[in-house]
Scaffold this motif. Structure first.
Motif, mmCIF file in Angstrom:
data_model
loop_
_atom_site.group_PDB
_atom_site.id
_atom_site.type_symbol
_atom_site.label_atom_id
_atom_site.label_comp_id
_atom_site.label_asym_id
_atom_site.label_seq_id
_atom_site.Cartn_x
_atom_site.Cartn_y
_atom_site.Cartn_z
ATOM 1 N N LEU A 265 0.837 -1.202 0.000
ATOM 2 C CA LEU A 265 0.000 0.000 0.000
ATOM 3 C C LEU A 265 0.868 1.247 0.000
ATOM 4 N N PHE A 304 -7.204 3.594 -6.005
ATOM 5 C CA PHE A 304 -8.328 4.190 -5.294
ATOM 6 C C PHE A 304 -8.015 5.667 -5.068
ATOM 7 N N ILE A 313 -9.407 14.447 6.764
ATOM 8 C CA ILE A 313 -9.569 12.989 6.669
ATOM 9 C C ILE A 313 -8.566 12.223 7.533
ATOM 10 N N LYS A 316 -9.380 11.329 11.267
ATOM 11 C CA LYS A 316 -10.487 10.355 11.323
ATOM 12 C C LYS A 316 -10.036 8.978 10.880
ATOM 13 N N LEU A 317 -9.206 8.974 9.835
ATOM 14 C CA LEU A 317 -8.724 7.691 9.324
ATOM 15 C C LEU A 317 -7.856 6.997 10.377
ATOM 16 N N ALA A 320 -10.031 5.422 12.943
ATOM 17 C CA ALA A 320 -10.723 4.248 12.400
ATOM 18 C C ALA A 320 -9.773 3.060 12.244
ATOM 19 N N VAL A 321 -8.526 3.354 11.852
ATOM 20 C CA VAL A 321 -7.554 2.264 11.705
ATOM 21 C C VAL A 321 -7.283 1.647 13.076
ATOM 22 N N ALA A 324 -10.031 -0.569 14.029
ATOM 23 C CA ALA A 324 -10.309 -1.709 13.137
ATOM 24 C C ALA A 324 -9.676 -3.005 13.643
ATOM 25 N N VAL B 243 -13.806 7.551 5.057
ATOM 26 C CA VAL B 243 -12.950 6.804 5.980
ATOM 27 C C VAL B 243 -13.453 5.363 6.129
ATOM 28 N N LEU B 246 -12.534 3.496 3.079
ATOM 29 C CA LEU B 246 -11.081 3.233 3.015
ATOM 30 C C LEU B 246 -10.705 2.058 3.908
ATOM 31 N N ILE B 247 -11.289 2.013 5.104
ATOM 32 C CA ILE B 247 -11.008 0.904 6.024
ATOM 33 C C ILE B 247 -11.390 -0.422 5.374
ATOM 34 N N ILE B 249 -11.546 -1.057 2.179
ATOM 35 C CA ILE B 249 -10.585 -1.340 1.106
ATOM 36 C C ILE B 249 -9.263 -1.851 1.681
ATOM 37 N N PHE B 250 -8.807 -1.217 2.784
ATOM 38 C CA PHE B 250 -7.567 -1.666 3.419
ATOM 39 C C PHE B 250 -7.701 -3.128 3.863
#
Ligand SMILES: Cc1cc2nc3c(=O)[nH]c(=O)nc-3n(C[C@H](O)[C@H](O)[C@H](O)COP(=O)(O)OP(=O)(O)OC[C@H]3O[C@@H](n4cnc5c(N)ncnc54)[C@H](O)[C@@H]3O)c2cc1C
Ligand SMILES: Nc1ncnc2c1ncn2[C@@H]1O[C@H](COP(=O)(O)O)[C@@H](O)[C@H]1O
Lengths: 324, 257
Positions: A265, A304, A313, A316-317, A320-321, A324, B243, B246-247, B249-250
């Motif tokens: 990635l 993408f 962004i 927030k990302l 979220a990561v 996850a 977001v 994207l999660i 997709i990741f």
């Protein structure tokens, strides 16, 4: 002589841009119904000449001289000018490498012939040739034509032609050409090449790279990138302006003057997609681009894409990561 | 040390780029202009060399329409001593050989010890003018320069090679050096500098006065929006939706989570 492709080497090994230039020369030769020859310059060109003679070319010229052992702009320009004057090619083709940038304009000045540089393509319209290059940092293209009589000096951008498109031949003849060069012709002296920083970050083997460009706005915002990279277990990389500004050390830089990477990635944040950056990361398996400008050239090579504000962004990302 | 610096005015990076009606250039309404990035570094390097050597002069030269005087004035406000403007009616010149010829004919009598230029212009990206000019004025040349060290009759420069390599090269003066971005940290003009710049001289020369009628070696036929080739999957929505996608997709597509 019709088309002359000029080769470049490092310690005897051919530069990949030279193989691409051979492919370009062959393509042009087909389209124009012309022949293509190649020229190897150096102190000892045997290895390059041998490699080139295996390709589908008419002839391999070699210009050898002890003063060509180390590169100098004066020496290379002088010798190439002599060969062009003696052989009268119509096109002289090279890859758009750093070395070519440095000496080829001298040949243009000496011969008063155009140097059409950094092209991504050519086409033939009504029997005349048109070259295409990127302008305005890749956001626009331009058509450029040479004026007056040949020779025309032409360079192609990295990957405009494919290295493996260079067709094989059946052993082109090698012909040494005469070179007149004296130490008085060379106004510079050079020291040994060196690498500045020992790379403490191994970007080349990283699986995830979070890469940041000028779009990050200011140094303070880099903490955002660090948090995201940490959450993703990835390495931080950057485009050149971020290093130029002193926000990250040079070994983070990806591109023609930095590192070449190929992660699973490559997350590009606020990077426009200049070719000098793209050559360093286009081998990435998945490219995800976030940029507020929907016309940013990097979207062209993205798998993408998000048109949006990274400053909004990224935090927030990151959350979220982590979740996850 | 008498130093000339070529500074080109180009559309700033975040300007909207709309094509003009003729298809040969961009429409300039709504465009803001700035000094070309590598030229700003070249100017800074010239000012530092002058400060280091303790004497001499830094002269900023620019070719373009009337508006480029603002760029020259910016150079003067940072500390350059005077400016030279070659006034051209077109918004651009696309033949680097012609550009270099106009500069050569204008600057020849200045007998600069050093000419600094940017590595390439951010609009046309030709990357030739500094070397062409050096040849035309019989100066030694070097490009991609990331550090300089000056002495009486020579300049030692650190040249960038590909892939993170460098090399030191020593050139005889006079020399024309093309500067790579990142060589230094350009200063901002001080208030005093801005005030002082108003009194400094900008000499204007009509382009026709220095055009020797030589042929144009290459012509820009048109500029246009490139055709897109790759189909990128665009993710749309508000930041939260983006977001979440994207999660996904990741996890699913790229498998890095
Ligand atoms: C010989 C040479 C060698 C070079 N070598 C390299 C190299 O090795 N590596 C390299 O990277 N470059 C290199 N460059 C420089 C290269 O040409 C570009 O100038 C550089 O890559 C641009 O970096 P950037 O995309 O970060 O900046 P810019 O081109 O300024 O792009 C910034 C981007 O951020 C976006 N943006 C701004 N704000 C936001 C926001 N809030 N949210 C989202 N997006 C935003 C903008 O839309 C824009 O697309 C080299 C140049 C030359 C001439
Ligand atoms: N019109 C111009 N005015 C001032 N300097 C210029 C101009 N065109 C080119 N230059 C200089 O030459 C460098 C290389 O330009 P180019 O060959 O157009 O990429 C630029 O970075 C400038 O320093």
């Amino acid at each position: 002589m019709d088309i002359l492709v000029v080769l470049e080497h490092k310690n005897g090994t051919m530069h990949r841009a030279s193989m691409e230039a051979i492919a370009a020369g062959q393509s042009l030769a087909r389209d124009l119904g012309q022949t293509v020859s190649v020229l190897a310059m150096g102190e000892d060109t045997s290895q390059m000449a041998q490699e080139a003679s295996a390709k589908d070319v008419m002839e391999v010229l070699t210009a050898e001289h002890p003063l060509l052992k180390d590169y100098s702009a004066d020496g290379y320009a002088k010798v190439l000018t002599q060969v062009i004057e003696a052989e009268s090619p119509k096109y002289v083709i090279m890859g758009h490498t750093y070395m070519v940038r440095d000496f080829l304009p001298k040949v243009s000045a000496a011969l008063r012939k155009p140097l059409l540089g950094d092209n991504i393509a050519y086409r033939i319209e009504d029997g005349s040739i048109i070259f295409t290059k990127q302008v305005f940092a890749g956001k626009l293209s331009a058509d450029v034509v040479p004026n007056g009589d040949p020779p025309y000096l032409v360079t192609f951008q990295s990957a405009a032609f494919q290295e493996d498109a260079a067709a094989e031949g059946n052993g082109a003849a090698v012909r040494p050409v005469e070179v007149n060069l004296e130490s008085g012709h060379i106004s510079t002296t050079s020291e040994e090449p060196f690498q500045e920083t020992t790379t403490t970050v191994d970007l080349a083997s990283a699986d995830v790279i979070v890469s940041v460009g000028r779009g990050i706005g200011k140094e303070e915002n880099l903490s955002m990138i660090k948090a995201l990279a940490e959450a993703l277990g990835g390495q931080i990389a950057s485009s050149r302006p971020v290093v130029d500004a002193g926000w990250l050390p040079p070994y983070h830089q990806v591109g023609s003057s930095g590192q070449t990477v190929a992660p699973t990635l490559y997350l590009a944040l606020g990077i426009s997609g200049a070719i000098q950056h793209v050559v360093g990361m286009k081998g990435s398996k998945n490219v995800v681009v976030i940029n507020k400008d929907s016309d940013a050239p990097l979207f062209e090579i993205a798998d993408f894409g998000v048109v949006g504000d990274i400053l909004e962004i990224i935090p927030k990302l990151t959350e979220a990561v982590k979740a996850a | 040390m008498k130093i000339g610096v070529l500074t080109k005015q180009v559309p700033s990076a975040d300007s909207p780029l709309k094509l003009d009606g003729g298809g040969k250039w961009i429409g300039e309404e709504n465009v803001t202009f700035a000094i070309n990035e590598s030229d700003a570094y070249a100017l800074e390097e010239a000012l530092r060399i002058k400060e280091e050597t303790g004497d001499g002069e830094v002269v900023v030269a620019s070719l373009g329409p009337q508006r480029v005087q603002r760029g020259i004035r910016e150079g003067l406000s940072k500390g350059a001593d005077r400016g030279i403007h070659i006034e051209e009616s077109l918004p651009y010149t696309s033949d680097p050989f012609l550009t270099a010829t106009l500069f050569a004919n204008t600057l020849r009598n200045e007998s600069f010890d050093l000419i600094l230029s940017g590595l390439q212009s951010d609009d046309l990206g030709l990357g030739q003018v500094g070397v062409l000019l050096g040849e035309m004025l019989s100066m030694s040349t070097a490009t991609l320069v990331m550090e300089t060290g000056i002495s009486d009759s020579t300049i030692r420069v650190k040249r960038e090679l590909e892939g993170g390599w460098f090399q030191w090269t020593t050139l005889k003066l006079p020399a024309s050096i093309s500067i790579q971005s990142g060589i230094n940290t350009p200063r901002y003009p001080s208030l005093k500098g801005i005030m002082g710049a108003k009194k400094k001289e900008i000499r204007s020369i009509a382009r026709n006065e220095v055009d020797d009628g030589g042929a144009t070696l290459q012509t820009l036929r048109k500029v246009y929006i490139p055709q897109k080739v790759k189909r990128t999957e665009m993710i749309e929505g508000e930041a939260d939706q983006v977001v979440a996608k994207l999660i996904d997709i990741f996890k699913r597509d790229i498998k890095v989570l």
